[in-house]
Structures are given as structure tokens and as C-alpha cells.
Enzyme design. Structure first.
Site, mmCIF file in Angstrom:
data_model
loop_
_atom_site.group_PDB
_atom_site.id
_atom_site.type_symbol
_atom_site.label_atom_id
_atom_site.label_comp_id
_atom_site.label_asym_id
_atom_site.label_seq_id
_atom_site.Cartn_x
_atom_site.Cartn_y
_atom_site.Cartn_z
ATOM 1 N N PHE A 106 -116.582 15.192 91.040
ATOM 2 C CA PHE A 106 -118.093 14.681 90.585
ATOM 3 C C PHE A 106 -119.063 14.700 91.928
ATOM 4 O O PHE A 106 -120.022 14.629 91.779
ATOM 5 C CB PHE A 106 -117.758 13.366 89.653
ATOM 6 C CG PHE A 106 -117.671 12.293 90.835
ATOM 7 C CD1 PHE A 106 -118.638 11.440 91.305
ATOM 8 C CD2 PHE A 106 -116.053 11.705 91.041
ATOM 9 C CE1 PHE A 106 -118.485 10.482 92.190
ATOM 10 C CE2 PHE A 106 -115.984 10.494 91.768
ATOM 11 C CZ PHE A 106 -117.011 9.759 92.427
ATOM 12 N N LYS A 107 -118.221 14.446 93.094
ATOM 13 C CA LYS A 107 -119.034 13.981 94.068
ATOM 14 C C LYS A 107 -119.990 15.255 94.470
ATOM 15 O O LYS A 107 -120.706 15.177 95.335
ATOM 16 C CB LYS A 107 -118.369 13.851 95.217
ATOM 17 C CG LYS A 107 -117.480 12.784 95.361
ATOM 18 C CD LYS A 107 -116.667 11.957 96.440
ATOM 19 C CE LYS A 107 -116.093 10.470 95.977
ATOM 20 N NZ LYS A 107 -114.935 10.629 95.195
ATOM 21 N N ASP A 108 -119.673 16.454 93.792
ATOM 22 C CA ASP A 108 -120.575 17.575 94.016
ATOM 23 C C ASP A 108 -122.110 17.427 93.613
ATOM 24 O O ASP A 108 -122.877 17.676 94.196
ATOM 25 C CB ASP A 108 -119.819 19.032 93.082
ATOM 26 C CG ASP A 108 -118.997 19.684 93.954
ATOM 27 O OD1 ASP A 108 -118.831 19.722 95.206
ATOM 28 O OD2 ASP A 108 -118.269 20.171 93.105
#
Ligand SMILES: *Cc1c(COP(=O)(O)O)cnc(C)c1O
Length: 434
Positions: A106-108
């Protein structure tokens, strides 16, 4: 819009300053000074909006006063260029698959947005060199390194605990080169985080270099994570599911992700309540139980991106609820699972539902299974692709996990990193020498 520090001492700053500084000088975390609800008609349109269309509108609400609207729309759409599907796992429980981006976690989302926003601000300051320091327990480093790769006027230093991230994770930030440098710390994630925090507070370093953070400390990292909470509810609406009693469960480490969800709710998103699911690093769970916040050294688990002993964004959670334990406990419940429980959930969910969780998602799924009440619909955030934890997952299920090609490509690269003791003077001298 101004950003204020949770510590309440440093003066309010502009978005640009908050992004470039990362942490406020008083060691507080920046918060938007006001949270503007999205208009009601937005929620009526939400089920028919694409991820990019919706994100552009939410970004306009958050950053519209500070960034040229056309460019903001462009950079938001460019950041959000991969799908985030909501997948039904079983009756009443949905997985929000946040692993379809370039580094499969999700950090993308936040990293890609922040890189583009910093690039936007840098266009006005051509000679500026911003040094992004990032401590990672695995996924932040890869997302930030890939998000910022090749962005003009930005250098990235990734600090990670030696031997405590998976080979696949490590390859995603040690093989890139260009404006990305990897530093392997002989210690824990907490050591890495401490070194980074100390660097931000070091007077000499800050006089000589412009330093910022791309951890969820940074407003440009955690606020855009709000997009996918809206998208999750939008997809639930579009599927005709019951959206009266939505419970969102967030596998939590540094608490940036759940904080974005809590703010989305303040902006009008119909979420009834949240669950913050922990692994054995259950400081927040304890806080909910006892009202006491007692940070402690992190312990290693199979959901290693959540191995955090002193979650940075706890300050933001406190701030959002006026430091009231009662108010926090009314909106967020906790959960804590051992590695054995996480593994059992991962295995049984594959066997009975045919759904392959990763260890972090397993924590979220299990908390929903245990806590969901009749009439509630649960969404858990599937925060990373199971292939990022291939050995662990295969060891549990006995079944092979296929590695997506974009992940395999990283593993063919050559590892380049600098080894260092968890010692601030060594780290400082290294930075000054670059
Ligand atoms: C970072 C991360 C988490 C924890 O998110 P926070 O915002 O730090 O709470 C959970 N799962 C995965 C896979 C992560 O990379």
C-alpha cells in the site's frame, strides 16, 4: 491551508514547508489545521467514480489551496495509476487489495504521491537538493525508493535493519542506484527510526543539508492514503452491498494507514468504526485496554512491516480525539495476534475460502472474523502481496506462491548498500560526506 504541529509549539507552516520539513521542529507531527468534509453530492457519485477521478477530487479538497489545480489533478492521476480492487473473501468480509502497485504494497500510494508533490515544489527551486531519509522495516523503503527514483532535486537514503527484511524486500531498494542509497544498519527497525529522527533534530546537519522524511510522519505520505478508503466504500456501494455499518480493519504498525482512514471518516466517509489489528507489537492494543501508552522495543514477527514498538502516528491519533482515551476506544477497537495465530489464519483462509492472504492481511482478516457483529460489513486492508513474504507464506501453507514479474525483475539486480552500526555519529558523518 496551514499545517500545525501536534506538539503545539512550532508555528503553523504551509504545505510545502510541512512536506519539505517532515517533522515539526518541536518534534510534533504536522496535521492539516482543518478537515473539510467532502460534499454530499460527492458521496452520491462515489460508486460511479474511477479511482483516479475520485482521488483527484479528494486531493483537491486536501491540497487544492496550495497546488495548481491542473497539475494537482495530473500528479494525482499519475500517482494512482494502478488498480485497488475490493475482493469478497466470504459473506460480509472484503479484502481491499492494496498490492497492485509497482512494489506490491500500500505504501506505493503515499510514496508515489509524495514524490510527485515534492517534484512539483522543486520545479520552482531548481538548485534545491532535498535529502529524503527513510527508515524501513521492509515496505516503506521499497515504495519510497521506487516512487522517488529519478525525481529531480531529490536524494533518498534508505535505512533498514540488517537481516530483518526479506530478500525480495531488500532487492527493491538496494538494486536501484541513481538517486537512491541503501544503508544497512546492524540493529532493529527502531534503531533505524531513531537515527532518522535524531538526524531531523541535529542542528548542524540541518544547516548543511535539507532533510525530510518519507515515513508516514510526512503529510504528503499519509494523507493520500485516504484515497483508497473512499475507493473501498465506493466499490462496496457499486456492488450493492450494505453500507450502513461498515467496519474497516487496518493491520497497523506505525499507524499512518489507520490515521488516514480516521481523517477520511471526518471528511464524511461512512465508516462505523475501525479495528487496529496488531501483531505481538501490541502497544496500541494495550493502550486501548489500560489507557496507558508504554512504548517498548519491537519484537520480530512474521508480519514484519508491523514490528513497531513506538508508533509515530500515535501522536496524530491522540490529536484527532483531543487526547481522550474514551473517544479513541469508542471509535477504534484493538486486536493482537501471535505468529502462530497469524499463520493458522493464513493457512485456514487459503483452505476454506481459497483466498491467499499475506501475514499482514491475515492479522486484519482474523480481527474481522472475531469482532464483526451481525449486520456489519467488514473491509480489511490487504496491505502487501503474499509473494513479498514468499518463504514465510510457503512455509505455512506448503503451497507455492507465484512471484509477479515486476517483483522478479528487482531480484535480478545487483545489491548495493553501505553497512553501519546503529550509531548516530557514524550516520551523521556519512550524510555529511555525501
Ligand atoms: C507499513 C505496513 C503496515 C503498517 O502500516 P502503518 O501505516 O505503519 O500502520 C502494514 N502492512 C504492511 C504490508 C506494511 O508495509
Amino acid at each position: 491551508m496551514k499545517y500545525r504541529s501536534t506538539a503545539g509549539i512550532s508555528p503553523d507552516v504551509s504545505l510545502e514547508e510541512a512536506v519539505v520539513k517532515g517533522l515539526a521542529p518541536d518534534r510534533g507531527l504536522y496535521m492539516p489545521e482543518k478537515i473539510k468534509p467532502m460534499p454530499e453530492e460527492f458521496f452520491r457519485r462515489l460508486p460511479s467514480l474511477s479511482l483516479q477521478e475520485m482521488a483527484a477530487e479528494v486531493a483537491q479538497n486536501l491540497f487544492g489551496e496550495d497546488v495548481d489545480p491542473t497539475l494537482l489533478k495530473e500528479l494525482t492521476e499519475d500517482a494512482m495509476n494502478f488498480p485497488i480492487p475490493l475482493v469478497k473473501v466470504k459473506e460480509g468480509i472484503y479484502s481491499l487489495e492494496l498490492f497492485h502497485g509497482p512494489t506490491l504494497a500500500f505504501k506505493d500510494v503515499g510514496a508515489r504521491f509524495m514524490a510527485r508533490l515534492l517534484g512539483y515544489f522543486n520545479r520552482e527551486n531548481k538548485d534545491r537538493l532535498v535529502n529524503v531519509l527513510v527508515a524501513t522495516s521492509g515496505d516503506t523503503g521499497s515504495a519510497v525508493a521506487n516512487g522517488f527514483l529519478g525525481v529531480d532535486g531529490v536524494r533518498v537514503f534508505v535505512l533498514y535493519p540488517k537481516g530483518k527484511v526479506s530478500a525480495i524486500q531488500e532487492s527493491q531498494f538496494t538494486t536501484l542506484g541513481r538517486n537512491i542509497e541503501a544503508i544497512e544498519i546492524d540493529g532493529t527497525f527502531d534503531d533505524c527510526q531513531r537515527l532518522v529522527k535524531q538526524a531531523f533534530l541535529d542542528k548542524e546537519l540541518n544547516e548543511k543539508m535539507m532533510l525530510t522524511s518519507a515515513n508516514s510522519i510526512n503529510v504528503a505520505r499519509f494523507l493520500p492514503q485516504m484515497f483508497y478508503y473512499f475507493h473501498a466504500v465506493g466499490q462496496l456501494m457499486a456492488a450493492g452491498a450494505d453500507t450502513e455499518n461498515i467496519v474497516v480493519c487496518v493491520p497497523s504498525g506505525n499507524f499512518g494507514n489507520i490515521t488516514a482512514g480516521l481523517i477520511a471518516k471526518r471528511m464524511g466517509l461512512p465508516v462505523k468504526r475501525f479495528i487496529a489489528a496488531n501483531n505481538a507489537n501490541d502497544i496500541f492494543f494495550e493502550y486501548l485496554e489500560t489507557g496507558e501508552y508504554r512504548p517498548r522495543p519491537s519484537v520480530q514477527t512474521i508480519a514484519n512491516a508491523m514490528d513497531v514498538g513506538d508508533p509515530s502516528n500515535f501522536a496524530r491519533v491522540l490529536d484527532l480525539f483531543g487526547h481522550s482515551h474514551d473517544a479513541i476506544a469508542a471509535e477504534i477497537s484493538g486486536a493482537t495476534y501471535t505468529d502462530k495465530e497469524i499463520a493458522a489464519t493464513l493457512k485456514s483462509t487459503l483452505e476454506t475460502e481459497g483466498y491467499q492472504l499475506d501475514p499482514h492481511g491475515a492479522v486484519g482478516y482474523r480481527a474481522l472474523e472475531e469482532q464483526l457483529q451481525p449486520g456489519e460489513t467488514g473491509i480489511f486492508l490487504e496491505t502487501a502481496h503474499p509473494a513479498k513474504f514468499k518463504e514465510t507464506v510457503e512455509g505455512i501453507t506448503g503451497k507455492e506462491v507465484e512471484i509477479p514479474e515486476r517483483l522478479a525483475a528487482f531480484m535480478r539486480g545487483e545489491k548495493r548498500s553501505v553497512e553501519m552500526e546503529p550509531d548516530f555519529t557514524a550516520f551523521k558523518n556519512f550524510l555529511l560526506s555525501r
